[in-house]
Design a protein around this motif. Structure first.
Motif, PDB file in Angstrom:
ATOM      1  N   GLY A   1     -16.025 -38.986  77.774  1.00  0.00           N
ATOM      2  CA  GLY A   1     -17.110 -38.438  76.974  1.00  0.00           C
ATOM      3  C   GLY A   1     -16.785 -37.065  76.416  1.00  0.00           C
ATOM      4  O   GLY A   1     -16.180 -36.924  75.361  1.00  0.00           O
ATOM      5  N   LEU A   2     -17.163 -36.047  77.184  1.00  0.00           N
ATOM      6  CA  LEU A   2     -17.037 -34.682  76.684  1.00  0.00           C
ATOM      7  C   LEU A   2     -15.603 -34.311  76.362  1.00  0.00           C
ATOM      8  O   LEU A   2     -15.333 -33.660  75.361  1.00  0.00           O
ATOM      9  N   PHE A   3     -14.672 -34.723  77.219  1.00  0.00           N
ATOM     10  CA  PHE A   3     -13.297 -34.281  76.996  1.00  0.00           C
ATOM     11  C   PHE A   3     -12.689 -34.949  75.770  1.00  0.00           C
ATOM     12  O   PHE A   3     -11.952 -34.316  75.004  1.00  0.00           O
ATOM     13  N   ALA A   4     -13.010 -36.211  75.573  1.00  0.00           N
ATOM     14  CA  ALA A   4     -12.513 -36.882  74.365  1.00  0.00           C
ATOM     15  C   ALA A   4     -13.060 -36.182  73.124  1.00  0.00           C
ATOM     16  O   ALA A   4     -12.350 -35.992  72.129  1.00  0.00           O
ATOM     17  N   ARG A   5     -14.327 -35.771  73.216  1.00  0.00           N
ATOM     18  CA  ARG A   5     -14.921 -35.058  72.090  1.00  0.00           C
ATOM     19  C   ARG A   5     -14.217 -33.722  71.852  1.00  0.00           C
ATOM     20  O   ARG A   5     -13.957 -33.332  70.720  1.00  0.00           O
ATOM     21  N   TYR A   6     -13.888 -33.053  72.969  1.00  0.00           N
ATOM     22  CA  TYR A   6     -13.168 -31.777  72.844  1.00  0.00           C
ATOM     23  C   TYR A   6     -11.838 -31.974  72.134  1.00  0.00           C
ATOM     24  O   TYR A   6     -11.480 -31.207  71.234  1.00  0.00           O
ATOM     25  N   LEU A   7     -11.101 -33.019  72.529  1.00  0.00           N
ATOM     26  CA  LEU A   7      -9.787 -33.257  71.909  1.00  0.00           C
ATOM     27  C   LEU A   7      -9.934 -33.497  70.410  1.00  0.00           C
ATOM     28  O   LEU A   7      -9.176 -32.947  69.617  1.00  0.00           O
ATOM     29  N   ASP A   8     -10.913 -34.311  70.046  1.00  0.00           N
ATOM     30  CA  ASP A   8     -11.112 -34.591  68.625  1.00  0.00           C
ATOM     31  C   ASP A   8     -11.509 -33.326  67.875  1.00  0.00           C
ATOM     32  O   ASP A   8     -11.018 -33.061  66.776  1.00  0.00           O
ATOM     33  N   GLU A   9     -12.407 -32.564  68.497  1.00  0.00           N
ATOM     34  CA  GLU A   9     -12.852 -31.320  67.870  1.00  0.00           C
ATOM     35  C   GLU A   9     -11.688 -30.371  67.661  1.00  0.00           C
ATOM     36  O   GLU A   9     -11.506 -29.798  66.591  1.00  0.00           O
ATOM     37  N   GLN A  10     -10.902 -30.213  68.726  1.00  0.00           N
ATOM     38  CA  GLN A  10      -9.783 -29.278  68.663  1.00  0.00           C
ATOM     39  C   GLN A  10      -8.776 -29.737  67.609  1.00  0.00           C
ATOM     40  O   GLN A  10      -8.209 -28.928  66.898  1.00  0.00           O
ATOM     41  N   ASP A  11      -8.596 -31.044  67.529  1.00  0.00           N
ATOM     42  CA  ASP A  11      -7.700 -31.594  66.505  1.00  0.00           C
ATOM     43  C   ASP A  11      -8.207 -31.243  65.112  1.00  0.00           C
ATOM     44  O   ASP A  11      -7.459 -30.769  64.257  1.00  0.00           O
ATOM     45  N   ALA A  12      -9.494 -31.467  64.913  1.00  0.00           N
ATOM     46  CA  ALA A  12     -10.068 -31.205  63.596  1.00  0.00           C
ATOM     47  C   ALA A  12     -10.038 -29.716  63.283  1.00  0.00           C
ATOM     48  O   ALA A  12      -9.821 -29.308  62.151  1.00  0.00           O
ATOM     49  N   LEU A  13     -10.237 -28.924  64.333  1.00  0.00           N
ATOM     50  CA  LEU A  13     -10.309 -27.482  64.134  1.00  0.00           C
ATOM     51  C   LEU A  13      -8.943 -26.884  63.841  1.00  0.00           C
ATOM     52  O   LEU A  13      -8.829 -25.940  63.065  1.00  0.00           O
ATOM     53  N   LEU A  14      -7.893 -27.431  64.471  1.00  0.00           N
ATOM     54  CA  LEU A  14      -6.615 -26.738  64.459  1.00  0.00           C
ATOM     55  C   LEU A  14      -5.499 -27.451  63.735  1.00  0.00           C
ATOM     56  O   LEU A  14      -4.793 -26.851  62.934  1.00  0.00           O
ATOM     57  N   THR A  15      -5.294 -28.724  64.022  1.00  0.00           N
ATOM     58  CA  THR A  15      -4.042 -29.334  63.589  1.00  0.00           C
ATOM     59  C   THR A  15      -3.860 -29.302  62.079  1.00  0.00           C
ATOM     60  O   THR A  15      -2.743 -29.261  61.605  1.00  0.00           O
ATOM     61  N   GLY A  16      -4.941 -29.336  61.333  1.00  0.00           N
ATOM     62  CA  GLY A  16      -4.768 -29.288  59.880  1.00  0.00           C
ATOM     63  C   GLY A  16      -5.070 -27.928  59.296  1.00  0.00           C
ATOM     64  O   GLY A  16      -5.063 -27.771  58.086  1.00  0.00           O
ATOM     65  N   ASN A  17      -5.333 -26.970  60.165  1.00  0.00           N
ATOM     66  CA  ASN A  17      -5.752 -25.655  59.679  1.00  0.00           C
ATOM     67  C   ASN A  17      -4.604 -24.944  58.963  1.00  0.00           C
ATOM     68  O   ASN A  17      -3.524 -24.773  59.531  1.00  0.00           O
ATOM     69  N   GLU A  18      -4.850 -24.508  57.746  1.00  0.00           N
ATOM     70  CA  GLU A  18      -3.774 -23.930  56.926  1.00  0.00           C
ATOM     71  C   GLU A  18      -3.218 -22.653  57.535  1.00  0.00           C
ATOM     72  O   GLU A  18      -2.012 -22.406  57.475  1.00  0.00           O
TER      73      GLU A  18
END
Lengths: 416, 225
Positions: free
Chosen positions: A225-242
């Motif tokens: 639940g929460l941790f999977a959401r954290y991973l997705d959030e962190q991915d969205a927040l960081l991995t594509g961040n210019e």
């Protein structure tokens, strides 16, 4: 002296090294020299810099050095031309203490090596002692160890991802999100082991206590639940961040050859594209029973090292869920294997596991007494640090901070 | 598109900021001095000594066997057993000190103790003004009643109580059986006429049977003489 220009600096530097090989880079002298000394002596001490290079001492107390760690850097403008890591500020005599302690009394001390991933430290030490004494852990215990070990890996990587972004200076927010998730996992571990960081939970041939089904169910609920959401959030927040891409891609490139020659291990090595994971190579414990992938990088730059951690967390979650699914019933502790008063037969053993930072090994020699005759730790942080200079040369000072962060060191393990 | 990642990031942070006002599971902080987190029963900080009944000195379960002192990794426990007026070692501690400034809360003393007399406390607000004296805990400060242990860790406390009661019951049964065997032997001895061999049989049987009381007396008597 003053007319020595930047272009002639390397040759004169070599010349001074040849003449006086004592200490080309004086570690404990101020760049300005002792106050009583004349200007001439100051020049003699820092001869390499010729007034064009700036010697800067980062640390030992600096938030970016992740502990009491000091980097002596020579800067040409903003570019690092020389860098020497200085450590030893946290030295605690761990290995000598280990030789005076009984085998069991060393377990709580190993918690203090890498205090962000105590569970894996416990495991590595217990694994070495079990090799030495010929103890086989029970089946249920092996599964629980995998669950706890992978949870330790996740906690470590969560921290690293947060602190790495903090080192960038761009954002404090990802660190807060990471620490929030870490706290939730620590809550679970506190309930199980009684402590938030120094668990002291592994015993020879088993664990200190059994894990309840309720606890496992809550861990599963959290990870899905929460941790999977954290991973997705962190991915969205960081991995594509210019901003992140601009700062990390192409900096601190670690060539595979250099990494292998320096003994670099862990996610940093795999970021360079070298497929070496002790869980796959050595297949200790029961790792051959799980289906998981070892992520590999291509370029070996800071961004790849960061991504390795993000991908490894997802793999660890997979392993934990598989281990929970297959967890057998039965005793956690073998009643025949005793932890207290252990006296292994004379001999030696080297036990190693893939800890979050790389290969953590314990080398033990027994002479039949209740305490080890020789106790030696092979810490990943320490050995990974040795190529810090190679990674940082030619980079800007700001990038040096992220490169250090991406190596993932803990000073308790470096200094022991 | 350049800048899309940054916009995405703004969206995530905004979601987290607003979300923390609506869902409690996103809000993880407590206003500490007023609101306190509930500690799990297993949580541990420093060891304390358990006593039964009302008397913190006589009720101590500790028998000063010094196993915890030997096992303690940082060696922060110091024990001196009590002696009676003849100088004989008694089964309770005269001095029992734990240096909280050295203790690392590893719980090995608790696991080592065969008498369930030392347990882990969950106190954490122990700030003092002086580094040395106030954190060196003496027997008086360490002794806490069994009811307190029930309060902080009810599951373990009940388990320990039942185990101790079971052990006590078994010891009593053993003592009863030994007494019965003794009586039988005495009756047999009375039935058989010669007195001397009966005495020998009686002592041989009674020596291992009754629990701890006579055993330490044996080695000490020659010494005192």
């Amino acid at each position: 002296m003053n007319n020595a220009s930047t272009s002639s600096a390397p040759t004169t530097a070599n010349a001074t090294e040849a003449e006086a090989p004592v200490s080309p880079f004086p570690l404990h002298s101020s760049p300005f020299g002792p106050s009583s000394a004349s200007g001439a002596t100051v020049r003699a001490v820092n001869d390499e810099f010729h007034g064009d290079l700036l010697e800067i001492s980062l640390g030992p107390h600096h938030p970016s050095t992740h502990g009491v760690f000091r980097m002596n850097a020579a800067l040409d403008g903003e570019i690092v031309t020389k860098l020497k890591p200085v450590f030893g500020y946290l030295h605690r005599n761990h290995e000598k203490l280990g030789e005076t302690n009984s085998y069991l009394a060393n377990v709580p001390y190993t918690d203090r090596l890498d205090y962000l991933a105590s569970l894996t430290n416990n495991w590595a030490y217990v694994h070495a002692v079990e090799k030495l004494a010929g103890i086989t852990p029970t089946e249920r215990c092996e599964y629980l160890r995998v669950i706890l070990g992978e949870l330790g890996r996740i906690i470590n990587h969560v921290c690293l991802v947060g602190f790495l972004l903090n080192d960038l200076g761009t954002s404090f927010t990802p660190l807060l999100y990471s620490l929030r998730e870490r706290e939730r996992m620590l809550d679970l571990l506190e309930e199980l082991t009684g402590a938030r960081m120094m668990y002291n939970f592994f015993r020879f041939g088993g664990l200190r206590t059994d894990v309840s089904a309720d606890w496992l169910a809550r861990l599963k609920h959290y990870l899905e639940g929460l941790f999977a959401r954290y991973l997705d959030e962190q991915d969205a927040l960081l991995t594509g961040n210019e901003i992140l891409l601009a700062r990390t891609q192409g900096t601190g490139i670690l060539k595979p050859d250099l990494a292998i020659n320096a003994g670099f291990t862990g996610p940093g090595l795999r970021a360079s594209g070298v497929d070496y994971d002790i869980r796959k190579v050595d297949k200790y414990s029961i790792y051959d029973r799980f289906d998981f992938r070892v992520p590999l990088g291509e370029h070996g730059d800071t961004y790849d090292r960061f991504m390795m951690r993000m991908l490894e967390m997802r793999e660890s979650v997979k392993i934990i869920l598989q281990a929970m699914r297959d967890l057998p019933d039965g005793p956690v502790n073998d009643p025949k294997a005793k932890s207290r008063g252990l006296r292994p037969k004379a001999g030696e053993a080297y036990g190693r596991i893939e800890c979050p930072k790389g290969e953590l090994g314990f080398y033990l020699i027994s002479d039949g007494t209740p305490n080890p005759y020789r106790y030696r730790v092979r810490p990943p942080s320490f050995i990974n640090l040795t190529i810090l200079e190679d990674l940082c040369l030619g980079q800007t000072l700001a990038d040096t901070i992220i490169i250090l962060g991406s190596i993932d060191i803990v000073l308790g393990e470096v200094d022991r | 598109m350049l800048g899309l990642g940054i916009l995405k990031g703004f969206y995530i942070t905004a979601k987290n900021l607003v979300g923390s006002y609506f869902t409690t599971e996103r809000l993880t902080t407590l206003e500490y001095p007023e609101v306190r987190a509930k500690l799990p029963p297993a949580s541990r900080s420093f060891p304390f000594l358990v006593y039964d009944g009302d008397n913190p000195v006589d009720g101590l379960r500790c028998v000063a066997c010094r196993i915890c002192e030997k096992e303690c990794p940082p060696q922060c426990i110091y024990i001196v057993p009590e002696r009676d007026e003849k100088g004989k070692v008694m089964k309770k501690p005269r001095i029992f000190d734990i240096d909280y400034s050295v203790c690392m809360g590893c719980q090995i003393c608790v696991e080592a103790c065969p008498f369930d007399s030392i347990k882990m406390d969950n106190i954490y607000e122990i700030a003092v003004r002086n580094r040395y004296e106030p954190l060196l805990m003496h027997r008086e400060q360490l002794s806490k009643p069994n009811t307190y242990f029930h309060e902080i860790n009810p599951v373990d406390a009940i388990e320990v109580d039942t185990r101790l009661a079971e052990e006590k019951r078994k010891a009593e049964e053993r003592a009863k059986a030994a007494a019965a065997a003794k009586a039988v032997a005495a009756a047999k001895a009375a039935a058989a006429t010669p007195a001397a061999p009966a005495d020998a049989a009686q002592t041989a049987k009674s020596a291992p049977a009754p629990a701890p009381a006579p055993t330490p007396a044996k080695p000490t008597t020659p010494e005192t003489k």
